[in-house]
Enzyme design. Structure first.
Site, PDB file in Angstrom:
ATOM      1  N   ASP A  44       0.792  -1.241   0.000  1.00  0.00           N
ATOM      2  CA  ASP A  44       0.000   0.000   0.000  1.00  0.00           C
ATOM      3  C   ASP A  44       0.826   1.293   0.000  1.00  0.00           C
ATOM      4  O   ASP A  44       1.787   1.399   0.764  1.00  0.00           O
ATOM      5  CB  ASP A  44      -0.864   0.086   1.252  1.00  0.00           C
ATOM      6  CG  ASP A  44      -1.580  -1.200   1.589  1.00  0.00           C
ATOM      7  OD1 ASP A  44      -1.507  -2.149   0.809  1.00  0.00           O
ATOM      8  OD2 ASP A  44      -2.217  -1.247   2.657  1.00  0.00           O
ATOM      9  N   GLN A  60       4.131   0.584   2.212  1.00  0.00           N
ATOM     10  CA  GLN A  60       4.342  -0.655   2.940  1.00  0.00           C
ATOM     11  C   GLN A  60       5.494  -1.405   2.283  1.00  0.00           C
ATOM     12  O   GLN A  60       5.459  -1.665   1.071  1.00  0.00           O
ATOM     13  CB  GLN A  60       3.069  -1.504   2.904  1.00  0.00           C
ATOM     14  CG  GLN A  60       1.965  -0.953   3.778  1.00  0.00           C
ATOM     15  CD  GLN A  60       2.276  -1.147   5.251  1.00  0.00           C
ATOM     16  OE1 GLN A  60       2.176  -2.244   5.774  1.00  0.00           O
ATOM     17  NE2 GLN A  60       2.657  -0.067   5.928  1.00  0.00           N
ATOM     18  N   TYR A 103       2.025  -1.031  10.009  1.00  0.00           N
ATOM     19  CA  TYR A 103       1.064  -1.207   8.920  1.00  0.00           C
ATOM     20  C   TYR A 103       0.561   0.141   8.398  1.00  0.00           C
ATOM     21  O   TYR A 103       0.938   1.199   8.902  1.00  0.00           O
ATOM     22  CB  TYR A 103      -0.086  -2.090   9.390  1.00  0.00           C
ATOM     23  CG  TYR A 103       0.199  -3.583   9.242  1.00  0.00           C
ATOM     24  CD1 TYR A 103       1.478  -4.055   8.957  1.00  0.00           C
ATOM     25  CD2 TYR A 103      -0.830  -4.514   9.371  1.00  0.00           C
ATOM     26  CE1 TYR A 103       1.722  -5.421   8.807  1.00  0.00           C
ATOM     27  CE2 TYR A 103      -0.596  -5.883   9.230  1.00  0.00           C
ATOM     28  CZ  TYR A 103       0.682  -6.329   8.947  1.00  0.00           C
ATOM     29  OH  TYR A 103       0.910  -7.673   8.794  1.00  0.00           O
ATOM     30  N   SER A 104      -0.357   0.096   7.432  1.00  0.00           N
ATOM     31  CA  SER A 104      -0.731   1.280   6.652  1.00  0.00           C
ATOM     32  C   SER A 104      -1.300   2.419   7.480  1.00  0.00           C
ATOM     33  O   SER A 104      -1.896   2.211   8.535  1.00  0.00           O
ATOM     34  CB  SER A 104      -1.748   0.892   5.585  1.00  0.00           C
ATOM     35  OG  SER A 104      -1.061   0.222   4.551  1.00  0.00           O
ATOM     36  N   ARG A 162      -7.559  -1.386  11.380  1.00  0.00           N
ATOM     37  CA  ARG A 162      -6.274  -0.804  10.942  1.00  0.00           C
ATOM     38  C   ARG A 162      -6.433   0.255   9.858  1.00  0.00           C
ATOM     39  O   ARG A 162      -7.518   0.510   9.367  1.00  0.00           O
ATOM     40  CB  ARG A 162      -5.353  -1.918  10.444  1.00  0.00           C
ATOM     41  CG  ARG A 162      -5.930  -2.805   9.373  1.00  0.00           C
ATOM     42  CD  ARG A 162      -4.909  -3.858   8.907  1.00  0.00           C
ATOM     43  NE  ARG A 162      -5.510  -4.827   8.005  1.00  0.00           N
ATOM     44  CZ  ARG A 162      -5.973  -6.018   8.376  1.00  0.00           C
ATOM     45  NH1 ARG A 162      -5.896  -6.422   9.623  1.00  0.00           N
ATOM     46  NH2 ARG A 162      -6.524  -6.822   7.481  1.00  0.00           N
ATOM     47  N   ASP A 163      -5.293   0.816   9.469  1.00  0.00           N
ATOM     48  CA  ASP A 163      -5.150   1.747   8.344  1.00  0.00           C
ATOM     49  C   ASP A 163      -5.784   3.119   8.615  1.00  0.00           C
ATOM     50  O   ASP A 163      -6.653   3.584   7.861  1.00  0.00           O
ATOM     51  CB  ASP A 163      -5.747   1.140   7.051  1.00  0.00           C
ATOM     52  CG  ASP A 163      -5.265  -0.283   6.806  1.00  0.00           C
ATOM     53  OD1 ASP A 163      -4.167  -0.620   7.270  1.00  0.00           O
ATOM     54  OD2 ASP A 163      -6.000  -1.066   6.157  1.00  0.00           O
ATOM     55  N   GLU A 218     -10.657  -2.696   4.406  1.00  0.00           N
ATOM     56  CA  GLU A 218      -9.316  -2.165   4.622  1.00  0.00           C
ATOM     57  C   GLU A 218      -9.183  -0.779   3.998  1.00  0.00           C
ATOM     58  O   GLU A 218      -9.927  -0.409   3.086  1.00  0.00           O
ATOM     59  CB  GLU A 218      -8.262  -3.095   3.989  1.00  0.00           C
ATOM     60  CG  GLU A 218      -8.194  -4.467   4.643  1.00  0.00           C
ATOM     61  CD  GLU A 218      -7.002  -5.293   4.181  1.00  0.00           C
ATOM     62  OE1 GLU A 218      -6.347  -5.921   5.027  1.00  0.00           O
ATOM     63  OE2 GLU A 218      -6.733  -5.333   2.965  1.00  0.00           O
TER      64      GLU A 218
END
Ligand code: FRU
Length: 479
Positions: A44, A60, A103-104, A162-163, A218
């Site tokens: 990403d 990422q 993570y993102s 997440r993200d 996501e």
């Protein structure tokens, strides 16, 4: 200051880059004007921002292997969106709250401080997953210091949470997070803050119910465009429906109105952003002229990822071209960013082309890094463009169907295709970069993005019709 452990991780990654740079460079399939990893796996785009005169694209990154794992944030900067400089990795997995991956996430400018939000991914030895939304700051835009956890998992969600995408609206900060509810529905969850440190949980603004729209969402992104609120998101778990949802996971958007007080989002139906094979996890930013620009990952998780021929050269995946977003009605149009014209050379024009039941090649129209523009297209039957004897784009004027077909790199050269309905076709704008292709139809009404791999050096481009076709053709070599 970075912790000793984070410094060590970054040093190891830099050693990996040095060790394999010449191997990556020697890959005939390496890309020439797209962002790709210096080594290892890229997924990403993260933290897109125009900050103090430069565009920042983080991504990422798994430097040590061409499979997923404990991700770093790689970093590129540019003054013009087309010439990029690699910077030191911004974040590496190192602390109790991000030890299995940074993570993102996203970036904002907080009074001159470049501030990143990302997901700290943690997995216990028994496989139990934990998720923390974390912050990191920088005053020079290249060295980042972690500030730790700012959001913990609220009740009602699994650790697939997440993200974080953060933005400002009327003097308050908002964060949208991709989530899975305890009932296993994908959701986009909204938070609010005055200071970026303390976050109030507002609730889910959109999502599936009773399994009707995927088990996980996501990489959400919320922004205002032409007086409407757009939510981009990547649902996992949708079943193919005719020409729709053909990839393993989807990337698309809703258009509506978001009530920032209540978190109520009244929106229309989901529309896919891209109709090709490799497109996922898009993120947007505002450029120096106030335009909304999107970049995505030219890949899809779990979709033939281990079959890419580039793995033999120690790298895999890339990012798409930056695309300007324009909202017309409730439809997002994507246009290749204007600055790409800086890469043009060897201009060739063939005005007033008319083809009749034939295959034709044109003087000067070939190459591995090519921009093609066909305008005022008209025709009957099926018209097609063939590239490197591997991938073809066709339009059926009778059925009103656009098709991208390629030789599969995962299934022994078998032909595979993606399609969409298009009521008319007047413009094709195509960007070929060695082993990638992006095709913008009708000024961005539909887009097809894909990777393809030919066996030998091949610069072939030909045009074909089984009835008739007319258009004006322009071609540029890029870089
Ligand atoms: C999407 C994604 C994100 C996650 C990241 C990990 O491709 O799975 O949800 O943060 O990749 O690399």
């Amino acid at each position: 200051m970075k912790s000793l452990n984070e410094k060590k991780q970054i040093q190891l990654a830099e050693e990996e880059v040095k060790k394999y740079a010449s191997i990556v460079e020697s890959d005939p399939n390496r890309l020439r004007y797209h962002l790709m990893p210096p080594v290892g796996l890229m997924n990403d785009p993260n933290g897109l921002i125009y900050w103090k005169g430069a565009y920042h694209v983080f991504y990422q990154w798994m430097p040590f292997q061409t499979t997923h794992g404990a991700k770093f944030w790689g970093h590129y900067t540019s003054r013009d969106f087309v010439h990029w400089e690699r910077q030191a990795p911004a974040l590496a997995p190192s602390e109790w709250f991000d030890r299995n991956g940074c993570y993102s996430g996203s970036a904002v400018d907080n009074d001159g401080v470049l501030t990143l939000f990302y997901t700290g991914n943690v997995k216990d030895d028994d496989g139990t997953r934990h998720t923390y939304q974390c912050m990191a700051v920088s005053s020079d835009g290249v060295r980042f210091e972690k500030k730790g956890v700012v959001v913990h998992l609220p009740d009602g969600y699994t650790a697939h949470f997440r993200d974080p995408k953060v933005w400002k609206h009327e003097n308050k900060w908002y964060m949208v997070i991709g989530a899975q509810s305890e009932q296993l529905d994908g959701k986009a969850v909204l938070f609010r803050s005055d200071d970026l440190m303390h976050w109030e949980h507002i609730g889910a603004i959109a999502g599936g119910e009773d399994g009707n729209f995927g088990y996980m969402w996501e990489c959400p992104d919320v922004f205002r465009l032409s007086g409407k609120d757009v939510l981009i998101v990547c649902p996992q778990g949708l079943q193919p429906e005719g020409m729709h949802y053909q990839n393993v996971y989807q990337a698309g958007y809703f258009v509506g109105q978001l009530n920032y007080e209540t978190g109520q989002y009244v929106h229309g139906t989901f529309t896919e952003l891209d109709r090709g094979f490799e497109f996922y996890a898009p993120q947007t930013m505002v450029d120096e002229h106030g335009r909304r620009v999107m970049i995505a990952w030219m890949g899809v998780p779990d979709q033939d990822e281990d079959q890419h021929p580039t793995i033999a050269y120690r790298w895999v995946h890339a990012l798409t071209l930056p695309r300007e977003l324009v909202l017309i009605g409730d439809k997002l149009y994507q246009r290749p960013i204007e600055q790409l014209q800086l890469l043009r050379s060897d201009e060739v024009h063939h005005p007033n082309v008319f083809l009749q039941k034939e295959v034709r090649q044109f003087d000067g129209v070939k190459g591995k890094t090519v921009e093609l523009l066909l305008k005022q297209i008209d025709g009957k039957g099926v018209f097609s463009i063939h590239i490197q004897n591997n991938v073809s784009f066709s339009y059926d004027f009778e059925q009103k169907v656009a098709t991208l077909e390629r030789e599969s790199f995962a299934r022994n050269g078998m032909k595979e295709k993606r399609q969409c309905l298009l009521s008319q076709l007047h413009t094709i704008h195509m960007f070929i970069d060695t082993s990638s292709i992006e095709i913008f139809l009708n000024d961005g009404e539909e887009v097809f993005t894909a990777r393809f791999f030919t066996k030998e050096e091949n610069e072939h481009i030909s045009f074909q019709t089984n009835a008739e076709a007319s258009f004006h053709l322009s071609k540029w070599k890029l870089c």
